[in-house]
Design a protein around this motif. Structure first.
Motif, PDB file in Angstrom:
ATOM      1  N   PHE A   1     -37.831  14.470  36.189  1.00  0.00           N
ATOM      2  CA  PHE A   1     -38.357  13.170  36.641  1.00  0.00           C
ATOM      3  C   PHE A   1     -39.389  12.583  35.696  1.00  0.00           C
ATOM      4  O   PHE A   1     -39.439  11.402  35.456  1.00  0.00           O
ATOM      5  CB  PHE A   1     -39.185  13.398  37.902  1.00  0.00           C
ATOM      6  CG  PHE A   1     -38.502  13.230  39.186  1.00  0.00           C
ATOM      7  CD1 PHE A   1     -37.373  12.468  39.314  1.00  0.00           C
ATOM      8  CD2 PHE A   1     -39.022  13.847  40.318  1.00  0.00           C
ATOM      9  CE1 PHE A   1     -36.777  12.317  40.539  1.00  0.00           C
ATOM     10  CE2 PHE A   1     -38.434  13.703  41.536  1.00  0.00           C
ATOM     11  CZ  PHE A   1     -37.312  12.944  41.649  1.00  0.00           C
ATOM     12  N   PHE A   2     -40.298  13.454  35.255  1.00  0.00           N
ATOM     13  CA  PHE A   2     -41.488  12.984  34.537  1.00  0.00           C
ATOM     14  C   PHE A   2     -41.244  12.871  33.040  1.00  0.00           C
ATOM     15  O   PHE A   2     -42.111  12.418  32.312  1.00  0.00           O
ATOM     16  CB  PHE A   2     -42.666  13.937  34.815  1.00  0.00           C
ATOM     17  CG  PHE A   2     -42.997  14.022  36.256  1.00  0.00           C
ATOM     18  CD1 PHE A   2     -43.790  13.057  36.857  1.00  0.00           C
ATOM     19  CD2 PHE A   2     -42.481  15.042  37.047  1.00  0.00           C
ATOM     20  CE1 PHE A   2     -44.079  13.115  38.208  1.00  0.00           C
ATOM     21  CE2 PHE A   2     -42.766  15.108  38.394  1.00  0.00           C
ATOM     22  CZ  PHE A   2     -43.559  14.147  38.984  1.00  0.00           C
ATOM     23  N   PHE A   3     -40.054  13.294  32.591  1.00  0.00           N
ATOM     24  CA  PHE A   3     -39.696  13.236  31.170  1.00  0.00           C
ATOM     25  C   PHE A   3     -38.730  12.089  30.922  1.00  0.00           C
ATOM     26  O   PHE A   3     -38.934  11.273  30.015  1.00  0.00           O
ATOM     27  CB  PHE A   3     -39.071  14.577  30.770  1.00  0.00           C
ATOM     28  CG  PHE A   3     -38.541  14.627  29.362  1.00  0.00           C
ATOM     29  CD1 PHE A   3     -39.404  14.614  28.277  1.00  0.00           C
ATOM     30  CD2 PHE A   3     -37.169  14.698  29.121  1.00  0.00           C
ATOM     31  CE1 PHE A   3     -38.911  14.669  26.975  1.00  0.00           C
ATOM     32  CE2 PHE A   3     -36.672  14.754  27.837  1.00  0.00           C
ATOM     33  CZ  PHE A   3     -37.549  14.727  26.751  1.00  0.00           C
ATOM     34  N   ASN A   4     -37.683  11.963  31.724  1.00  0.00           N
ATOM     35  CA  ASN A   4     -36.655  10.934  31.503  1.00  0.00           C
ATOM     36  C   ASN A   4     -37.145   9.589  32.042  1.00  0.00           C
ATOM     37  O   ASN A   4     -36.604   9.045  33.008  1.00  0.00           O
ATOM     38  CB  ASN A   4     -35.338  11.365  32.149  1.00  0.00           C
ATOM     39  CG  ASN A   4     -34.836  12.652  31.547  1.00  0.00           C
ATOM     40  OD1 ASN A   4     -34.969  13.714  32.146  1.00  0.00           O
ATOM     41  ND2 ASN A   4     -34.310  12.590  30.341  1.00  0.00           N
ATOM     42  N   GLN A   5     -38.178   9.095  31.406  1.00  0.00           N
ATOM     43  CA  GLN A   5     -38.801   7.831  31.794  1.00  0.00           C
ATOM     44  C   GLN A   5     -39.223   7.092  30.533  1.00  0.00           C
ATOM     45  O   GLN A   5     -39.363   7.700  29.466  1.00  0.00           O
ATOM     46  CB  GLN A   5     -40.050   8.089  32.659  1.00  0.00           C
ATOM     47  CG  GLN A   5     -39.780   8.866  33.943  1.00  0.00           C
ATOM     48  CD  GLN A   5     -39.040   8.062  35.000  1.00  0.00           C
ATOM     49  OE1 GLN A   5     -38.821   6.859  34.841  1.00  0.00           O
ATOM     50  NE2 GLN A   5     -38.641   8.723  36.074  1.00  0.00           N
ATOM     51  N   SER A   6     -39.459   5.790  30.679  1.00  0.00           N
ATOM     52  CA  SER A   6     -39.878   5.000  29.511  1.00  0.00           C
ATOM     53  C   SER A   6     -41.268   5.429  29.052  1.00  0.00           C
ATOM     54  O   SER A   6     -42.036   6.051  29.803  1.00  0.00           O
ATOM     55  CB  SER A   6     -39.910   3.518  29.882  1.00  0.00           C
ATOM     56  OG  SER A   6     -40.993   3.295  30.765  1.00  0.00           O
ATOM     57  N   TYR A   7     -41.596   5.059  27.840  1.00  0.00           N
ATOM     58  CA  TYR A   7     -42.912   5.374  27.286  1.00  0.00           C
ATOM     59  C   TYR A   7     -44.026   4.822  28.191  1.00  0.00           C
ATOM     60  O   TYR A   7     -44.998   5.508  28.495  1.00  0.00           O
ATOM     61  CB  TYR A   7     -43.029   4.777  25.877  1.00  0.00           C
ATOM     62  CG  TYR A   7     -44.276   5.208  25.146  1.00  0.00           C
ATOM     63  CD1 TYR A   7     -44.308   6.397  24.413  1.00  0.00           C
ATOM     64  CD2 TYR A   7     -45.434   4.433  25.211  1.00  0.00           C
ATOM     65  CE1 TYR A   7     -45.464   6.800  23.762  1.00  0.00           C
ATOM     66  CE2 TYR A   7     -46.589   4.831  24.556  1.00  0.00           C
ATOM     67  CZ  TYR A   7     -46.596   6.012  23.838  1.00  0.00           C
ATOM     68  OH  TYR A   7     -47.740   6.404  23.200  1.00  0.00           O
ATOM     69  N   PHE A   8     -43.847   3.588  28.670  1.00  0.00           N
ATOM     70  CA  PHE A   8     -44.902   2.932  29.459  1.00  0.00           C
ATOM     71  C   PHE A   8     -45.093   3.638  30.803  1.00  0.00           C
ATOM     72  O   PHE A   8     -46.200   3.806  31.279  1.00  0.00           O
ATOM     73  CB  PHE A   8     -44.554   1.446  29.660  1.00  0.00           C
ATOM     74  CG  PHE A   8     -44.357   0.754  28.351  1.00  0.00           C
ATOM     75  CD1 PHE A   8     -45.448   0.474  27.533  1.00  0.00           C
ATOM     76  CD2 PHE A   8     -43.093   0.434  27.896  1.00  0.00           C
ATOM     77  CE1 PHE A   8     -45.280  -0.124  26.303  1.00  0.00           C
ATOM     78  CE2 PHE A   8     -42.911  -0.180  26.668  1.00  0.00           C
ATOM     79  CZ  PHE A   8     -44.006  -0.448  25.859  1.00  0.00           C
ATOM     80  N   TRP A   9     -43.972   4.046  31.399  1.00  0.00           N
ATOM     81  CA  TRP A   9     -44.032   4.782  32.671  1.00  0.00           C
ATOM     82  C   TRP A   9     -44.818   6.075  32.464  1.00  0.00           C
ATOM     83  O   TRP A   9     -45.725   6.405  33.213  1.00  0.00           O
ATOM     84  CB  TRP A   9     -42.597   5.096  33.114  1.00  0.00           C
ATOM     85  CG  TRP A   9     -42.429   5.618  34.516  1.00  0.00           C
ATOM     86  CD1 TRP A   9     -42.029   4.911  35.601  1.00  0.00           C
ATOM     87  CD2 TRP A   9     -42.627   6.973  34.968  1.00  0.00           C
ATOM     88  NE1 TRP A   9     -41.957   5.737  36.704  1.00  0.00           N
ATOM     89  CE2 TRP A   9     -42.329   6.995  36.348  1.00  0.00           C
ATOM     90  CE3 TRP A   9     -43.026   8.155  34.356  1.00  0.00           C
ATOM     91  CZ2 TRP A   9     -42.418   8.156  37.108  1.00  0.00           C
ATOM     92  CZ3 TRP A   9     -43.134   9.314  35.122  1.00  0.00           C
ATOM     93  CH2 TRP A   9     -42.830   9.295  36.479  1.00  0.00           C
TER      94      TRP A   9
END
Ligand SMILES: Cc1cc2nc3c(=O)[nH]c(=O)nc-3n(C[C@H](O)[C@H](O)[C@H](O)COP(=O)(O)OP(=O)(O)OC[C@H]3O[C@@H](n4cnc5c(N)ncnc54)[C@H](O)[C@@H]3O)c2cc1C
Ligand code: SF4
Length: 327
Positions: A119-127
């Motif tokens: 969850f916490f890795f496959n996210q945009s840079y800003f997220w």
């Protein structure tokens, strides 16, 4: 989201590829179909300045009953009816990877080496920036299990468990030559979601080899996912068995989608070999497997649910292989 600039290299042989990799000292990624790597690059996850494209290395292509080149497209296996009939467990798994479009570009090698997910890795840079970066990219702590040492990102490839239960080996090339190892040993038993592979950085996956007896194992793959149209596995169970009349001669179970590596559970299945695969024994095995896995809360479905589904999916997959035998 955009791709930052990188330098693209296109070697034409395995030897030239690993030589180049050696010269670039880890400042590169191999590019196969790009269906996992490029979306991660767009999210600014662990960018490297060089990409070594594998498309022009002819030796990495093609498949036969006992060898699959690392660059063979998933679609080529999925569309090969004879292959799917010979190895139903591989047919099940490959047919459930992503979508037809992704399978047209995605490769077998890329699938076996697909990045672990969270969850916490496959996210945009800003997220990620707004929450605080984590150990796996740009940060120094884990949001799933609060500490600063271990990453619990999940291995979410479908093919690995299916090929493992057929006894597959992988051929690896490095600067000092080639070697083979059992597919299960490709994944580091002492590693985590970051240090996930047991090969050196820069070593190249050349091919997957199946042993001559692979076709004598009856196998099935069962996958739990949220949207059947294209989601990654929240759990993947591969089962293969060989029967001598009512007795099970050989039994292998490998599980993916719940831990940082896919795992085969020979220590639990071997004691059943030589006896009948009765309903009681199947129930007991399924319960033991449920207790053996350690999912954490970093994918869509809750870890307790995924753990309970291990037992359910093992029972279903075993029922499938028993049915094949009866037929
Ligand atoms: C919408 C969507 C849904 C998806 N669903 C699934 C799913 O259900 N199940 C699933 O398993 N996957 C899924 N995927 C992930 C991915 O598409 C597949 O795993 C695919 O097989 C990856 O292969 P690729 O050739 O595109 O790999 P790439 O993205 O090119 O590479 C993946 C990784 O492997 C490394 N690599 C590739 N080839 C080699 C090699 N020969 N030697 C050394 N390193 C190598 C790359 O450097 C990279 O780190 C999904 C992807 C998307 C976009
Ligand atoms: S498990 Fe922890 S360290 Fe690993 S990707 Fe998720 S949040 Fe980051």
């Amino acid at each position: 989201m955009h791709l930052d600039p990188f330098e693209l290299h296109r070697p034409t042989s395995v030897e030239a590829t690993v030589r180049l990799a050696h010269e670039l000292h880890g400042r590169f990624d191999y590019l196969a179909g790009g269906t996992d790597l490029l979306p991660n690059y767009k999210m600014h996850l662990n960018l490297r300045p060089h990409l070594i494209a594998l498309h022009d290395v002819a030796e990495l292509s093609g498949h036969s009953p006992t060898r699959i080149g690392a660059m063979e497209r998933l679609a080529a296996i999925d569309e090969d009816a004879a292959y799917r009939t010979a190895y139903p467990v591989v047919g099940d798994a490959v047919g459930e990877i992503a979508t037809p479009l992704v399978r047209a570009s995605g490769t077998v090698g890329g699938n076996l080496l697909v990045e672990t997910r969270c969850f916490f890795f496959n996210q945009s840079y800003f997220w990620r920036e707004s929450l605080g970066f984590c150990l796996k990219a740009d940060g120094d702590k884990c949001h799933v299990v609060p500490q600063k040492e271990v990453c619990y990102a999940t291995f979410s490839g479908d093919l690995a468990p299916a090929l493992m239960v057929l006894g597959a080996e992988v051929e690896i090339a490095g600067p000092t030559g080639r070697r083979r190892l059992p597919l299960g040993d490709l994944y580091d038993a002492k590693g985590d979601g970051i240090r996930r592979l047991a090969i050196a950085p820069g070593e190249l996956l050349v091919a997957v080899h199946l042993p001559a007896d692979a076709g004598s194992w009856r196998g099935r793959y069962r996958k739990l996912r949220v949207r059947p149209s294209f989601d990654f596995p929240e759990l993947g169970v591969a089962v293969a068995a060989r029967f001598d009349g009512a007795r099970v001669q050989g039994l292998r179970i490998a599980i993916g989608g719940v831990e940082p590596r896919p795992r085969q559970f020979d220590e639990l299945t071997r004691p059943l070999e030589g006896g009948a695969l009765s309903d009681d024994r199947v129930r007991e095995l399924a319960a033991r497997l449920e207790r053996s896995v350690r999912p954490v809360h970093n994918t869509f479905l809750a870890p307790d649910y995924r753990r309970r589904m291990v037992g359910v999916y093992v029972r279903r997959a075993l029922a499938d292989v028993r049915e094949v035998r009866a037929g």
